[in-house]
Write an enzyme that holds these catalytic residues in place. Sequence first.
Site, PDB file in Angstrom:
ATOM      1  N   ASP A 161     -14.663 -16.438   8.093  1.00 27.28           N
ATOM      2  CA  ASP A 161     -12.942 -15.765   7.612  1.00 27.28           C
ATOM      3  C   ASP A 161     -12.285 -15.672   8.597  1.00 27.28           C
ATOM      4  O   ASP A 161     -12.050 -14.689   9.229  1.00 27.28           O
ATOM      5  CB  ASP A 161     -12.716 -14.512   6.621  1.00 27.28           C
ATOM      6  CG  ASP A 161     -11.466 -14.329   5.762  1.00 27.28           C
ATOM      7  OD1 ASP A 161     -10.787 -14.946   6.891  1.00 27.28           O
ATOM      8  OD2 ASP A 161     -11.514 -13.100   5.589  1.00 27.28           O
TER       9      ASP A 161
ATOM     10  N   TYR B 141       1.026  -1.320  -0.234  1.00 22.63           N
ATOM     11  CA  TYR B 141      -0.061  -0.202   0.294  1.00 22.63           C
ATOM     12  C   TYR B 141       0.831   1.216   0.013  1.00 22.63           C
ATOM     13  O   TYR B 141       0.483   1.705   0.482  1.00 22.63           O
ATOM     14  CB  TYR B 141      -1.107   0.266   1.310  1.00 22.63           C
ATOM     15  CG  TYR B 141      -2.070  -1.097   1.764  1.00 22.63           C
ATOM     16  CD1 TYR B 141      -2.953  -1.549   0.575  1.00 22.63           C
ATOM     17  CD2 TYR B 141      -1.552  -2.431   2.144  1.00 22.63           C
ATOM     18  CE1 TYR B 141      -3.824  -2.650   0.098  1.00 22.63           C
ATOM     19  CE2 TYR B 141      -2.580  -3.394   2.733  1.00 22.63           C
ATOM     20  CZ  TYR B 141      -2.943  -3.155   1.231  1.00 22.63           C
ATOM     21  OH  TYR B 141      -3.833  -4.639   1.844  1.00 22.63           O
TER      22      TYR B 141
HETATM   23  C1  LIG Z   1      -4.448 -10.538   5.850  1.00 25.02           C
HETATM   24  C2  LIG Z   1      -6.262 -11.290   5.747  1.00 25.02           C
HETATM   25  C3  LIG Z   1      -6.488 -11.375   4.864  1.00 25.02           C
HETATM   26  C4  LIG Z   1      -5.850 -11.940   3.301  1.00 25.02           C
HETATM   27  O1  LIG Z   1      -4.397 -12.914   3.715  1.00 25.02           O
HETATM   28  P1  LIG Z   1      -3.681 -12.739   2.569  1.00 25.02           P
HETATM   29  O2  LIG Z   1      -2.501 -13.476   2.876  1.00 25.02           O
HETATM   30  O3  LIG Z   1      -2.754 -11.194   2.825  1.00 25.02           O
HETATM   31  O4  LIG Z   1      -3.843 -12.931   1.183  1.00 25.02           O
HETATM   32  C5  LIG Z   1      -7.514 -12.659   4.160  1.00 25.02           C
HETATM   33  N1  LIG Z   1      -8.259 -12.161   5.284  1.00 25.02           N
HETATM   34  C6  LIG Z   1      -8.914 -11.460   6.662  1.00 25.02           C
HETATM   35  C7  LIG Z   1      -9.618 -12.080   7.575  1.00 25.02           C
HETATM   36  C8  LIG Z   1      -7.554 -11.159   6.543  1.00 25.02           C
HETATM   37  O5  LIG Z   1      -6.863 -10.805   8.154  1.00 25.02           O
END
Ligand SMILES: *Cc1c(COP(=O)(O)O)cnc(C)c1O
Length: 436
Positions: free
Chosen positions: A249, A20
């Site tokens: 997630d 970024y």
């Molecule tokens: C960091 C993160 C991602 C993305 O992971 P990368 O390995 O950076 O692609 C997706 N979801 C959540 C909740 C995250 O904290």
Amino acid sequence: MTGTLADLLERDRRHVWHPYAPLPAPDPPLPVRSAQGARLLLADGRELIDAMSSWWCAIHGYRHPALDGAITAQLGRMAHVMFGGLTHEPAVALAQALVELTPEGLEHVFFADSGSVAVEVAIKLCLQYQHALGAPERRRLITVRGGYHGDTFGAMSVCDPVTGMHNMFTGALAEQVFAERPPGGFGAPLDEAYAAHLAEVVGRHASEAAAVIVEPVVQGAGGMWFYSPAIVSLLRELCDRHGLLLVLDEIATGFGRTGELFACEHAGVAPDVMCVGKALTGGTITLAATLTTPAVASAVSAGPGGALMHGPTYMANPLACAAGLASIGLLRDGTWRTRGAQIERSLNDLLEPARELEAVVDVRVLGAIGVIQLARPVDVRAATGAAVERGVWLRPFRDLVYAMPPYIVTESELEQIAAAMVAAAGAAGATVRARR
Ligand SMILES: *Cc1c(COP(=O)(O)O)cnc(C)c1O
């Protein structure tokens, strides 16, 4: 290392993009020579406690002998082989370990090479699932505002539409359905008005949607926001009622960060699809995974594509899988739980003085996460400068100064981290006041 420190920074400035960041970056990065335990050793000889765990990954600290040993041993056998048509012990053992560790019902594991890709795979699974059930028109995703799910296009489409990157990519992103951000407060009872809002949004869009996707209980990069597990339970009910899949997630929250092994355990619910990443390999090598249930896996496999349509080149990299297995091995003795509880108690006490600062609007702690929220955007240069002066590495963003330390951090290191956070919040606030 070739050349001097100044030379390294000059070559970095000229050629290397940082996350970024514009090119060249406005502030030079700090060169790190090595890392050990909770500490980064800078090339100029200074030592910083890493309160970020390298973006929340290095939960056991750096150069842990179990992790480094597993990687070294695997390197002696093979660094990598393709995963199409071939398999290996590290991948199978890690898949099995993940199935055992995660909530009931998640039995199948798809390995991806980063968190964002694991989210893409989760989205594909959901769309392919609905297609297989004869509803290809169910392809939108329902989520809440304030989320963060990664930087690839599918993942970006479910990030917060205001603070995410939607404005820049209008027209290029899938248009998803956003409910309001859940009201704050981990311990808050279910907010009836918000529950009604969620039920209305999910009900109104269910026939065109494949799934609901959220970060359970803690929204990470979207704002370090804690919300009630009762909302996660409600989402589970709403998904069941409307034939939607629930995707959780857990890339930021997984592996003990919030005080439970997975944040959905606070709610006592299991998702249909779960993403893990970040701390999966204890901060050593990039790896992520998407887990799902037999119901989803068998529907997708019997569907029009006849397969889950994804397959990264470095899928299930053996070095990363060996590290993941070793990291889970370290979690098995349960000390993460007692350490996490201790970190939570200490941060609660130690961050209390931040409440007295003029610019501070909220201080919140959950598990091994401590957050100071300011009334305005943080002056990152002033805040990191104040922390580095106190021997601590922080990476504030937006209006937040926060810490997610490695679980192995000592009490005195925690005191140093908290003092640095309070100083960083003070410096950021003071700078803002002076500029007014
Ligand atoms: C960091 C993160 C991602 C993305 O992971 P990368 O390995 O950076 O692609 C997706 N979801 C959540 C909740 C995250 O904290």
